[in-house]
Design a protein around this motif. Structure first.
Motif, short mmCIF file in Angstrom:
data_model
loop_
_atom_site.label_atom_id
_atom_site.label_comp_id
_atom_site.label_asym_id
_atom_site.label_seq_id
_atom_site.Cartn_x
_atom_site.Cartn_y
_atom_site.Cartn_z
N ILE A 141 27.81 -18.03 53.34
CA ILE A 141 27.79 -17.57 51.95
C ILE A 141 28.96 -18.21 51.21
CG2 ILE A 141 27.86 -15.53 50.45
CD1 ILE A 141 27.19 -13.89 53.07
N GLY A 142 28.70 -18.82 50.06
CA GLY A 142 29.81 -19.35 49.28
C GLY A 142 29.43 -20.55 48.43
N HIS A 188 23.45 -19.43 51.76
CA HIS A 188 23.34 -18.71 50.50
C HIS A 188 24.41 -19.26 49.56
CE1 HIS A 188 20.80 -15.81 52.69
NE2 HIS A 188 21.67 -16.00 53.67
N PHE A 189 24.00 -20.18 48.70
CA PHE A 189 24.95 -20.86 47.83
C PHE A 189 25.23 -20.04 46.57
CE2 PHE A 189 25.64 -23.74 44.18
CZ PHE A 189 26.90 -24.21 44.54
N GLU A 230 24.27 -9.79 44.97
CA GLU A 230 23.60 -10.44 46.11
C GLU A 230 24.58 -10.67 47.26
OE1 GLU A 230 20.31 -13.12 43.64
OE2 GLU A 230 22.32 -13.90 44.01
N LYS A 231 25.80 -11.05 46.92
CA LYS A 231 26.82 -11.30 47.94
C LYS A 231 27.11 -10.03 48.74
CE LYS A 231 31.21 -11.43 46.96
NZ LYS A 231 32.50 -11.82 46.36
N MET A 232 27.28 -8.91 48.01
CA MET A 232 27.58 -7.66 48.69
C MET A 232 26.43 -7.20 49.57
SD MET A 232 30.64 -7.30 47.92
CE MET A 232 30.84 -5.78 48.85
N GLY A 251 24.74 -6.60 55.46
CA GLY A 251 23.93 -6.82 56.65
C GLY A 251 24.60 -7.64 57.73
N VAL A 252 25.87 -8.00 57.52
CA VAL A 252 26.62 -8.79 58.50
C VAL A 252 27.40 -7.86 59.41
CG1 VAL A 252 28.62 -10.31 58.73
CG2 VAL A 252 26.77 -10.91 57.16
#
Length: 401
Positions: free
Chosen positions: A256-257, A284-285, A291-293, A298-299
């Motif tokens: 993610i980033g 996930h760009f 969306e990030k949270m 789920g991580v």
């Protein structure tokens, strides 16, 4: 408490921005627990606009933090030209920043300025003007990284205006009422002539007790949040995933980033996409905050690696406390002050880069709710003590009892 007024001031964006903004915001919240009169005066605000001296209030827990920001945030780009442009843009507001601080001061000995930003031009001018007015205001300087790492002429070429940071450390440190250091290494290296000091690692303002997310025991979901630049040691992440794949251990990796914004990140994206374990990878760009949270929720495990280099001995990543605030288990390689706070398999998983087999086995063994929850709970205790911004703010204030 002797200090009854705090002004947080310097070179940073408020209330949001980069790591500096996060540190400042959390410490400001911490000061508010102990002092009623807290104000922020900074060089930039993180919004579009043309007018100088934006005044506003940041709402927090039914409290309002008044702040003044000199100009729109302009720190974008990594090229040498951009760095020069950024610094020249900063000089444009330096005098305005110092004058705004002076206008706010009352000058008594129960007043404290907490300064952030390694600019000799800013700090020297501020110190001179306060001395000229014979103010008794206490001035604390926050030291979060060294002025330079390699001590070479090439570094001065690659990083224009580095001499400004060097002058702060050579000329100004003893002139402050006290200093805070983000790591013990910084204190050992640069704090020999300082009488009053405290060690303030990265901090989080966290009073809310959050529940732990429960996973199915067979889920092994690893997250990486960043740009896949070499500093983040993506080779180590790749090797860990390859080792899990070779052990036929089922796992998922969420990257993610803003990795496509950098050439290094784009190269590593290709490597992960073309890897033997590519079916376990999702990219996930630049997702939205929401969306990030949701992705991070789920991580199960979050990696935080740094490539071995001299600078890492002095730094303490903001990402550490952010991950703890999400109640996730950190997988890290050992650098800087991390071993002072973290213990392998008690509140984190340390990854020695030359023993991937042992580390992946530890990760697999930790992949059940009982062991995982114990690790999360132990790690969360750090947010109640060493990484608690309210406690650290009180320590800073207590230097002047």
């Amino acid at each position: 408490m002797n200090i009854n007024r705090v002004i947080v001031a310097g070179v940073f964006s408020f209330p949001t921005g980069q790591a500096a903004s996060s540190r400042i915001l959390n410490l400001t919240r911490g000061f508010m627990d102990h002092v009623d009169d807290v104000q922020v005066i900074c060089s930039y605000y993180n919004e579009d606009g043309k007018e100088f001296k934006q005044k506003g209030h940041f709402q927090f827990c039914n409290k309002s933090i008044p702040f003044i920001a000199m100009a729109p945030h302009v720190f974008e780009g990594n090229s040498i030209i951009k760095r020069v442009e950024n610094r020249l843009s900063y000089y444009k507001v330096t005098k305005l920043l110092v004058n705004s601080i002076l206008e706010t001061l009352e000058g008594h000995d129960k007043e404290m300025i907490f300064t952030y930003g390694r600019s000799y031009t800013f700090l020297n001018l501020l110190l001179k003007k306060i001395k000229k007015k014979n103010y008794k205001t206490k001035i604390v300087f926050d030291v979060v990284e060294p002025p330079m790492v390699k001590n070479s002429r090439i570094e001065y070429i690659k990083h224009p205006f580095l001499w400004e940071s060097s002058l702060v450390f050579k000329k100004l440190l003893p002139k402050f009422s006290a200093c805070t250091f983000i790591t013990y290494k910084l204190k050992e290296e640069y704090g020999k002539a300082i009488d009053k000091f405290s060690i303030v690692p990265s901090v989080l303002y966290s009073k809310e007790k959050k529940g732990y997310v429960k996973f199915n025991d067979n889920e092994l979901v690893i997250g990486y949040f960043g740009a896949l630049i070499n500093k983040d040691y993506p080779q180590l992440l790749y090797n860990l995933c390859l080792d899990l794949y070779n052990k036929e251990q089922s796992f998922k990796l969420r990257i993610i980033g803003r990795f496509r914004n950098f050439s290094e990140g784009r190269e590593w994206e290709k490597r992960f996409v073309n890897s033997p374990f590519k079916n376990s990878v999702s990219l996930h760009f630049n997702p939205s905050e929401k969306e990030k949270m949701e992705l991070l929720r789920g991580v199960k495990f979050l990696v935080l690696f740094r490539k071995p280099e001299p600078l890492q001995e002095f730094t303490f990543p903001t990402r550490v406390v952010e991950v703890l605030g999400l109640h996730k288990v950190l997988i890290m390689n050992s650098f800087g002050d991390l071993p002072r706070y973290f213990i392998d398999l008690k509140n984190c998983i340390f990854l020695p880069s030359n023993e991937l087999r042992i580390t992946s086995e530890k990760l697999i063994r930790s992949n059940n709710n009982n062991t995982y929850t114990k690790l999360v709970k132990e790690a969360s205790k750090l947010l109640e003590n060493d990484f608690n911004s309210s406690i650290q703010a009180k320590e800073i204030l207590n230097q002047f009892l």
